[in-house]
Design a protein around this motif. Structure first.
Motif, mmCIF file in Angstrom:
data_model
loop_
_atom_site.group_PDB
_atom_site.id
_atom_site.type_symbol
_atom_site.label_atom_id
_atom_site.label_comp_id
_atom_site.label_asym_id
_atom_site.label_seq_id
_atom_site.Cartn_x
_atom_site.Cartn_y
_atom_site.Cartn_z
ATOM 1 N N GLN A 16 0.830 -1.200 0.000
ATOM 2 C CA GLN A 16 0.000 0.000 0.000
ATOM 3 C C GLN A 16 0.864 1.250 0.000
ATOM 4 O O GLN A 16 0.570 2.221 -0.695
ATOM 5 C CB GLN A 16 -0.937 0.002 1.206
ATOM 6 C CG GLN A 16 -2.042 -1.022 1.099
ATOM 7 C CD GLN A 16 -2.855 -1.149 2.387
ATOM 8 O OE1 GLN A 16 -2.454 -0.702 3.447
ATOM 9 N NE2 GLN A 16 -4.007 -1.792 2.275
ATOM 10 N N ARG A 17 1.943 1.216 0.769
ATOM 11 C CA ARG A 17 2.832 2.380 0.820
ATOM 12 C C ARG A 17 3.521 2.604 -0.522
ATOM 13 O O ARG A 17 3.678 3.741 -0.970
ATOM 14 C CB ARG A 17 3.840 2.210 1.950
ATOM 15 C CG ARG A 17 3.168 2.322 3.302
ATOM 16 C CD ARG A 17 4.141 2.188 4.454
ATOM 17 N NE ARG A 17 3.397 2.298 5.694
ATOM 18 C CZ ARG A 17 3.327 1.350 6.610
ATOM 19 N NH1 ARG A 17 3.986 0.225 6.454
ATOM 20 N NH2 ARG A 17 2.626 1.533 7.706
ATOM 21 N N ILE A 18 3.931 1.529 -1.171
ATOM 22 C CA ILE A 18 4.553 1.656 -2.496
ATOM 23 C C ILE A 18 3.548 2.284 -3.458
ATOM 24 O O ILE A 18 3.875 3.219 -4.196
ATOM 25 C CB ILE A 18 5.042 0.292 -3.019
ATOM 26 C CG1 ILE A 18 6.220 -0.206 -2.180
ATOM 27 C CG2 ILE A 18 5.425 0.378 -4.501
ATOM 28 C CD1 ILE A 18 6.626 -1.652 -2.457
ATOM 29 N N LYS A 19 2.326 1.785 -3.455
ATOM 30 C CA LYS A 19 1.302 2.285 -4.372
ATOM 31 C C LYS A 19 0.996 3.757 -4.111
ATOM 32 O O LYS A 19 0.908 4.553 -5.049
ATOM 33 C CB LYS A 19 0.031 1.447 -4.214
ATOM 34 C CG LYS A 19 -1.053 1.802 -5.212
ATOM 35 C CD LYS A 19 -2.220 0.841 -5.071
ATOM 36 C CE LYS A 19 -3.282 1.088 -6.117
ATOM 37 N NZ LYS A 19 -4.372 0.096 -6.005
ATOM 38 N N ILE A 20 0.843 4.130 -2.853
ATOM 39 C CA ILE A 20 0.548 5.528 -2.507
ATOM 40 C C ILE A 20 1.679 6.439 -2.955
ATOM 41 O O ILE A 20 1.442 7.489 -3.571
ATOM 42 C CB ILE A 20 0.291 5.668 -0.991
ATOM 43 C CG1 ILE A 20 -1.060 5.027 -0.635
ATOM 44 C CG2 ILE A 20 0.331 7.126 -0.553
ATOM 45 C CD1 ILE A 20 -1.272 4.823 0.862
ATOM 46 N N LEU A 21 2.919 6.043 -2.669
ATOM 47 C CA LEU A 21 4.063 6.873 -3.061
ATOM 48 C C LEU A 21 4.198 6.949 -4.582
ATOM 49 O O LEU A 21 4.514 8.005 -5.132
ATOM 50 C CB LEU A 21 5.352 6.348 -2.427
ATOM 51 C CG LEU A 21 5.467 6.600 -0.925
ATOM 52 C CD1 LEU A 21 6.597 5.773 -0.327
ATOM 53 C CD2 LEU A 21 5.678 8.078 -0.638
ATOM 54 N N ARG A 22 3.952 5.835 -5.253
ATOM 55 C CA ARG A 22 4.031 5.831 -6.720
ATOM 56 C C ARG A 22 3.009 6.794 -7.307
ATOM 57 O O ARG A 22 3.338 7.619 -8.173
ATOM 58 C CB ARG A 22 3.797 4.419 -7.265
ATOM 59 C CG ARG A 22 3.767 4.363 -8.804
ATOM 60 C CD ARG A 22 3.471 2.983 -9.327
ATOM 61 N NE ARG A 22 2.184 2.434 -8.948
ATOM 62 C CZ ARG A 22 1.017 2.773 -9.523
ATOM 63 N NH1 ARG A 22 0.979 3.668 -10.478
ATOM 64 N NH2 ARG A 22 -0.105 2.190 -9.132
ATOM 65 N N LYS A 23 1.778 6.700 -6.828
ATOM 66 C CA LYS A 23 0.721 7.571 -7.355
ATOM 67 C C LYS A 23 0.979 9.036 -7.001
ATOM 68 O O LYS A 23 0.744 9.919 -7.826
ATOM 69 C CB LYS A 23 -0.647 7.113 -6.846
ATOM 70 C CG LYS A 23 -1.103 5.833 -7.517
ATOM 71 C CD LYS A 23 -2.509 5.471 -7.118
ATOM 72 C CE LYS A 23 -2.989 4.300 -7.964
ATOM 73 N NZ LYS A 23 -4.426 4.115 -7.868
ATOM 74 N N SER A 24 1.481 9.277 -5.786
ATOM 75 C CA SER A 24 1.800 10.653 -5.380
ATOM 76 C C SER A 24 2.882 11.257 -6.260
ATOM 77 O O SER A 24 2.888 12.454 -6.511
ATOM 78 C CB SER A 24 2.268 10.685 -3.922
ATOM 79 O OG SER A 24 1.230 10.323 -3.061
ATOM 80 N N ALA A 25 3.798 10.407 -6.717
ATOM 81 C CA ALA A 25 4.876 10.873 -7.596
ATOM 82 C C ALA A 25 4.420 10.986 -9.046
ATOM 83 O O ALA A 25 5.174 11.454 -9.901
ATOM 84 C CB ALA A 25 6.072 9.924 -7.492
ATOM 85 N N GLY A 26 3.194 10.522 -9.323
ATOM 86 C CA GLY A 26 2.683 10.584 -10.684
ATOM 87 C C GLY A 26 3.340 9.586 -11.617
ATOM 88 O O GLY A 26 3.431 9.827 -12.822
ATOM 89 N N LEU A 27 3.789 8.470 -11.063
ATOM 90 C CA LEU A 27 4.474 7.462 -11.872
ATOM 91 C C LEU A 27 3.572 6.268 -12.133
ATOM 92 O O LEU A 27 2.725 5.918 -11.312
ATOM 93 C CB LEU A 27 5.734 6.974 -11.143
ATOM 94 C CG LEU A 27 6.818 8.014 -10.866
ATOM 95 C CD1 LEU A 27 7.924 7.407 -10.017
ATOM 96 C CD2 LEU A 27 7.386 8.568 -12.160
#
Length: 122
Positions: A16-27
């Motif tokens: 979940q943390r990977i997904k949240i950070l990925r989406k926050s980075a727009g990647l």
């Protein structure tokens, strides 16, 4: 004693943390995969809580998202909590803090399995 539903797998939290950070980075998953040198399905695998090899990539993920590696384990960079603990709990915490982030995930998963087995024995 916590119910089984109260225990959240470290692998799921990590995903979940990977997904949240990925989406926050727009990647996209593909962009993260390319940056880490893994396949896009590997990223999808991690994000759905099936950790696989995600833990060994925590330092690279932290660098990619420009965050402290600890955020993948706790969701916080640092959280100081005043707590009264027994000497054996102190020893466990001391040993845990000596581990690198990827080994912390392994330790959390091992403890989760032990707690599950103890609940099944009760």
């Amino acid at each position: 004693m916590a119910d089984q539903d109260d225990v959240i797998s470290p692998g799921i939290d990590l995903g979940q943390r990977i997904k949240i950070l990925r989406k926050s980075a727009g990647l996209t998953q593909q962009q993260v995969a390319d940056a880490l040198g893994v396949s896009r399905p590997a990223i999808a695998f991690w994000e759905t809580g099936r950790e696989g090899s995600a833990r060994k990539h925590i330092p690279k993920l932290a660098a990619l998202f420009n965050v402290d590696p600890e955020i993948f384990l706790t969701g916080y960079v640092q959280e100081d909590i005043e707590l009264v603990i027994t000497p054996d709990e102190h020893d466990v915490i001391h040993l845990y803090r000596m581990l690198d982030p990827s080994r912390k995930v392994s330790a959390q998963k091992w403890l989760e399995r032990q707690a599950r087995m103890a609940r099944q024995e009760d």
